[in-house]
Write a protein that holds these residues in place. Sequence first.
Motif, PDB file in Angstrom:
ATOM      1  N   LEU A 236       0.842  -1.188   0.000  1.00  0.00           N
ATOM      2  CA  LEU A 236       0.000   0.000   0.000  1.00  0.00           C
ATOM      3  C   LEU A 236       0.885   1.248   0.000  1.00  0.00           C
ATOM      4  CD1 LEU A 236      -2.668  -0.892   2.738  1.00  0.00           C
ATOM      5  CD2 LEU A 236      -2.919  -1.052   0.253  1.00  0.00           C
ATOM      6  N   THR A 237       0.382   2.311  -0.608  1.00  0.00           N
ATOM      7  CA  THR A 237       1.030   3.609  -0.540  1.00  0.00           C
ATOM      8  C   THR A 237       0.138   4.533   0.278  1.00  0.00           C
ATOM      9  OG1 THR A 237       2.145   3.342  -2.664  1.00  0.00           O
ATOM     10  CG2 THR A 237       1.885   5.586  -1.840  1.00  0.00           C
ATOM     11  N   ILE A 238       0.674   5.000   1.399  1.00  0.00           N
ATOM     12  CA  ILE A 238      -0.085   5.818   2.338  1.00  0.00           C
ATOM     13  C   ILE A 238       0.517   7.217   2.392  1.00  0.00           C
ATOM     14  CG2 ILE A 238      -1.000   5.973   4.686  1.00  0.00           C
ATOM     15  CD1 ILE A 238      -1.675   3.299   3.337  1.00  0.00           C
TER      16      ILE A 238
ATOM     17  N   ILE B 291       3.457   5.775  12.877  1.00  0.00           N
ATOM     18  CA  ILE B 291       2.734   5.069  11.817  1.00  0.00           C
ATOM     19  C   ILE B 291       3.623   4.890  10.590  1.00  0.00           C
ATOM     20  CG2 ILE B 291       0.824   5.240  10.169  1.00  0.00           C
ATOM     21  CD1 ILE B 291      -0.101   4.397  12.914  1.00  0.00           C
ATOM     22  N   GLY B 292       4.349   5.938  10.222  1.00  0.00           N
ATOM     23  CA  GLY B 292       5.231   5.850   9.055  1.00  0.00           C
ATOM     24  C   GLY B 292       6.267   4.757   9.197  1.00  0.00           C
TER      25      GLY B 292
ATOM     26  N   LYS C 225       8.201  -0.920   7.942  1.00  0.00           N
ATOM     27  CA  LYS C 225       8.603  -2.239   8.459  1.00  0.00           C
ATOM     28  C   LYS C 225       7.717  -3.346   7.911  1.00  0.00           C
ATOM     29  CE  LYS C 225      10.734  -0.808  12.837  1.00  0.00           C
ATOM     30  NZ  LYS C 225      10.608  -0.832  14.322  1.00  0.00           N
ATOM     31  N   LYS C 226       6.466  -3.002   7.627  1.00  0.00           N
ATOM     32  CA  LYS C 226       5.520  -3.986   7.102  1.00  0.00           C
ATOM     33  C   LYS C 226       5.551  -4.075   5.582  1.00  0.00           C
ATOM     34  CE  LYS C 226       3.782  -5.490  10.970  1.00  0.00           C
ATOM     35  NZ  LYS C 226       3.876  -6.912  11.374  1.00  0.00           N
ATOM     36  N   GLY C 227       6.479  -3.361   4.963  1.00  0.00           N
ATOM     37  CA  GLY C 227       6.641  -3.466   3.512  1.00  0.00           C
ATOM     38  C   GLY C 227       5.796  -2.515   2.697  1.00  0.00           C
ATOM     39  N   HIS C 228       5.201  -1.523   3.329  1.00  0.00           N
ATOM     40  CA  HIS C 228       4.374  -0.553   2.615  1.00  0.00           C
ATOM     41  C   HIS C 228       5.157   0.743   2.374  1.00  0.00           C
ATOM     42  CE1 HIS C 228       0.984  -3.217   3.154  1.00  0.00           C
ATOM     43  NE2 HIS C 228       1.179  -3.229   4.461  1.00  0.00           N
ATOM     44  N   ARG C 229       4.597   1.625   1.552  1.00  0.00           N
ATOM     45  CA  ARG C 229       5.230   2.900   1.243  1.00  0.00           C
ATOM     46  C   ARG C 229       4.582   3.993   2.073  1.00  0.00           C
ATOM     47  NH1 ARG C 229       4.393   4.773  -3.969  1.00  0.00           N
ATOM     48  NH2 ARG C 229       6.321   5.971  -3.871  1.00  0.00           N
ATOM     49  N   SER C 230       5.408   4.780   2.748  1.00  0.00           N
ATOM     50  CA  SER C 230       4.926   5.856   3.615  1.00  0.00           C
ATOM     51  C   SER C 230       5.427   7.192   3.102  1.00  0.00           C
ATOM     52  CB  SER C 230       5.411   5.635   5.048  1.00  0.00           C
ATOM     53  OG  SER C 230       5.220   6.797   5.844  1.00  0.00           O
ATOM     54  N   ILE C 231       4.486   8.106   2.837  1.00  0.00           N
ATOM     55  CA  ILE C 231       4.798   9.461   2.402  1.00  0.00           C
ATOM     56  C   ILE C 231       4.120  10.424   3.364  1.00  0.00           C
ATOM     57  CG2 ILE C 231       4.608  11.168   0.543  1.00  0.00           C
ATOM     58  CD1 ILE C 231       4.343   8.781  -1.425  1.00  0.00           C
ATOM     59  N   VAL C 232       4.839  11.442   3.800  1.00  0.00           N
ATOM     60  CA  VAL C 232       4.267  12.458   4.679  1.00  0.00           C
ATOM     61  C   VAL C 232       4.411  13.816   4.003  1.00  0.00           C
ATOM     62  CG1 VAL C 232       4.457  13.633   6.908  1.00  0.00           C
ATOM     63  CG2 VAL C 232       4.730  11.143   6.784  1.00  0.00           C
TER      64      VAL C 232
ATOM     65  N   THR D 210      -4.344   0.748  13.051  1.00  0.00           N
ATOM     66  CA  THR D 210      -4.415   1.721  11.956  1.00  0.00           C
ATOM     67  C   THR D 210      -4.185   1.043  10.617  1.00  0.00           C
ATOM     68  OG1 THR D 210      -3.623   3.479  13.435  1.00  0.00           O
ATOM     69  CG2 THR D 210      -3.484   3.889  11.071  1.00  0.00           C
ATOM     70  N   LEU D 211      -3.203   0.161  10.543  1.00  0.00           N
ATOM     71  CA  LEU D 211      -2.949  -0.558   9.293  1.00  0.00           C
ATOM     72  C   LEU D 211      -4.149  -1.432   8.924  1.00  0.00           C
ATOM     73  CD1 LEU D 211      -1.235  -1.427   6.914  1.00  0.00           C
ATOM     74  CD2 LEU D 211      -0.035  -3.053   8.418  1.00  0.00           C
ATOM     75  N   MET D 212      -4.747  -2.068   9.906  1.00  0.00           N
ATOM     76  CA  MET D 212      -5.921  -2.897   9.636  1.00  0.00           C
ATOM     77  C   MET D 212      -7.059  -2.039   9.062  1.00  0.00           C
ATOM     78  SD  MET D 212      -7.990  -5.435  12.235  1.00  0.00           S
ATOM     79  CE  MET D 212      -6.439  -6.280  12.617  1.00  0.00           C
ATOM     80  N   LEU D 213      -7.222  -0.834   9.601  1.00  0.00           N
ATOM     81  CA  LEU D 213      -8.251   0.069   9.077  1.00  0.00           C
ATOM     82  C   LEU D 213      -7.948   0.445   7.630  1.00  0.00           C
ATOM     83  CD1 LEU D 213      -9.959   3.020  10.826  1.00  0.00           C
ATOM     84  CD2 LEU D 213      -8.752   3.483   8.695  1.00  0.00           C
ATOM     85  N   TYR D 214      -6.676   0.763   7.337  1.00  0.00           N
ATOM     86  CA  TYR D 214      -6.289   1.070   5.957  1.00  0.00           C
ATOM     87  C   TYR D 214      -6.630  -0.097   5.027  1.00  0.00           C
ATOM     88  CZ  TYR D 214      -3.148   4.839   7.735  1.00  0.00           C
ATOM     89  OH  TYR D 214      -2.609   5.953   8.315  1.00  0.00           O
ATOM     90  N   GLU D 215      -6.228  -1.291   5.426  1.00  0.00           N
ATOM     91  CA  GLU D 215      -6.438  -2.477   4.580  1.00  0.00           C
ATOM     92  C   GLU D 215      -7.919  -2.748   4.352  1.00  0.00           C
ATOM     93  OE1 GLU D 215      -2.391  -5.028   5.681  1.00  0.00           O
ATOM     94  OE2 GLU D 215      -4.200  -5.312   6.888  1.00  0.00           O
ATOM     95  N   ASP D 216      -8.704  -2.622   5.414  1.00  0.00           N
ATOM     96  CA  ASP D 216     -10.146  -2.862   5.278  1.00  0.00           C
ATOM     97  C   ASP D 216     -10.790  -1.832   4.376  1.00  0.00           C
ATOM     98  OD1 ASP D 216      -9.955  -5.033   6.953  1.00  0.00           O
ATOM     99  OD2 ASP D 216     -10.755  -4.014   8.723  1.00  0.00           O
ATOM    100  N   LEU D 217     -10.353  -0.578   4.468  1.00  0.00           N
ATOM    101  CA  LEU D 217     -10.935   0.468   3.643  1.00  0.00           C
ATOM    102  C   LEU D 217     -10.588   0.276   2.172  1.00  0.00           C
ATOM    103  CD1 LEU D 217     -12.522   3.068   3.278  1.00  0.00           C
ATOM    104  CD2 LEU D 217     -10.460   4.367   3.930  1.00  0.00           C
ATOM    105  N   VAL D 218      -9.340  -0.058   1.882  1.00  0.00           N
ATOM    106  CA  VAL D 218      -8.945  -0.297   0.490  1.00  0.00           C
ATOM    107  C   VAL D 218      -9.738  -1.459  -0.116  1.00  0.00           C
ATOM    108  CG1 VAL D 218      -7.034  -1.077  -0.971  1.00  0.00           C
ATOM    109  CG2 VAL D 218      -6.645   0.706   0.726  1.00  0.00           C
TER     110      VAL D 218
END
Length: 382
Positions: free
Chosen positions: A6-8, A27-28, A33-40, A367-375
């Motif tokens: 995911l890209t967040i 969160i970033g 660490k979980k293999g996702h992309r974090s942009i702030v 928070t990650l679970m919420l992101y995944e469920d929403l996507v």
Amino acid sequence: MVAGTLTIVQMLPELITGGVERGTLEIGAFLVKKGHRSIVVSNGGPMVDELVQNGSKHITLPVGYKTPRSFFCIPRLRRLFVQEKVDILHLRSRVPAWVGLPAAKTINKKIQPRIVTTFHGFYSINPYSAVMTKGERVIAVSRPIKDHIREKYGVFGDRVKTINRGFDASRFDPGLVNPKQVSDLKKKWSLVNKKSPFMMLPGRFTKLKGHMLFLSALEKIKHLSWTAIFVGDENEKPEYAVLLKKETLKRGLEGRVVFAGHCNDMPAAFMLSDIMVSASIHPESFGRVAVESQAMGVPVVATALGGSLETIIPGETGWLFPHTDIDAFAKVLAEAVADQEKRQSMGRQAKVWVGKNFTTQLMCERTLMLYEDLVAAPRKQS
């Protein structure tokens, strides 16, 4: 749930200091660490270096100003969301939300990022603040904040999710504090010959933190053995610090209240304390300091407002009192001061309680679970 990377994008005004900023970094780092992309996206600040070191990308844009300058960022943000194929846009403050929402909503719906907002406080009730209810998912940082969203803005159902902030278990752990850290702090604060138990009120020097309320209660129990410690940077509000010192003398508390100044080693500060006091006269949205204190095995005396109603179990991990009742405050302080065995028992229970419910790890996982469920959820048809 979704598979893959995911890209967040998280948006907030700046990265200088504070709970919102710290949560953004946490969160970033977790996402990376979980293999996702974090942009702030923010206007920058001294916390950017830590953010980038932990694997996130930072985009500097003036998205936190209540001027047209911020709104000029909308075209660039729209391009960023498309080029980076952003899955989630997490809006953490009101001005960035007013800028980020139109940037996202004017993208083709098939590739629009899904929108998450976070209520970090008891925002004023007006259309400006209502923008924080526009997320497809709205995160409340505590149960009282969730109640506030429902009661004041009429947002109900599964859209509103409570995800508590948390303490850093890799830092706030009694086993990680060297006894020398505690003894050095005692010497620095001139506590070596002071009467115990030690009661600490950490926080910014502002009237909202209830220093004056604390002094009023202390005046009523000055016949007992104790020392109170105010921890915080007096230079933030020097005139207020001077006023507090005058009040200390006026109330006959000279030598009983220590003004310790800013502290860079809060785990050690908690370890030398017997009681932590949160005397806020305005509801805290969460109150991370009360949780950090409990994590260190220190019970809390707090006003029965805001986040304390959720993070402290009265009679088990601390004491709560009505913020308008000085006599009740003095009564619980007297009980806490007089009963060492009860303090220690509460401290042990407090450590277990917050360890199970209020860690940074839990906050990040939820928070990650919420992101995944929403996507994974179908988009609402307009």
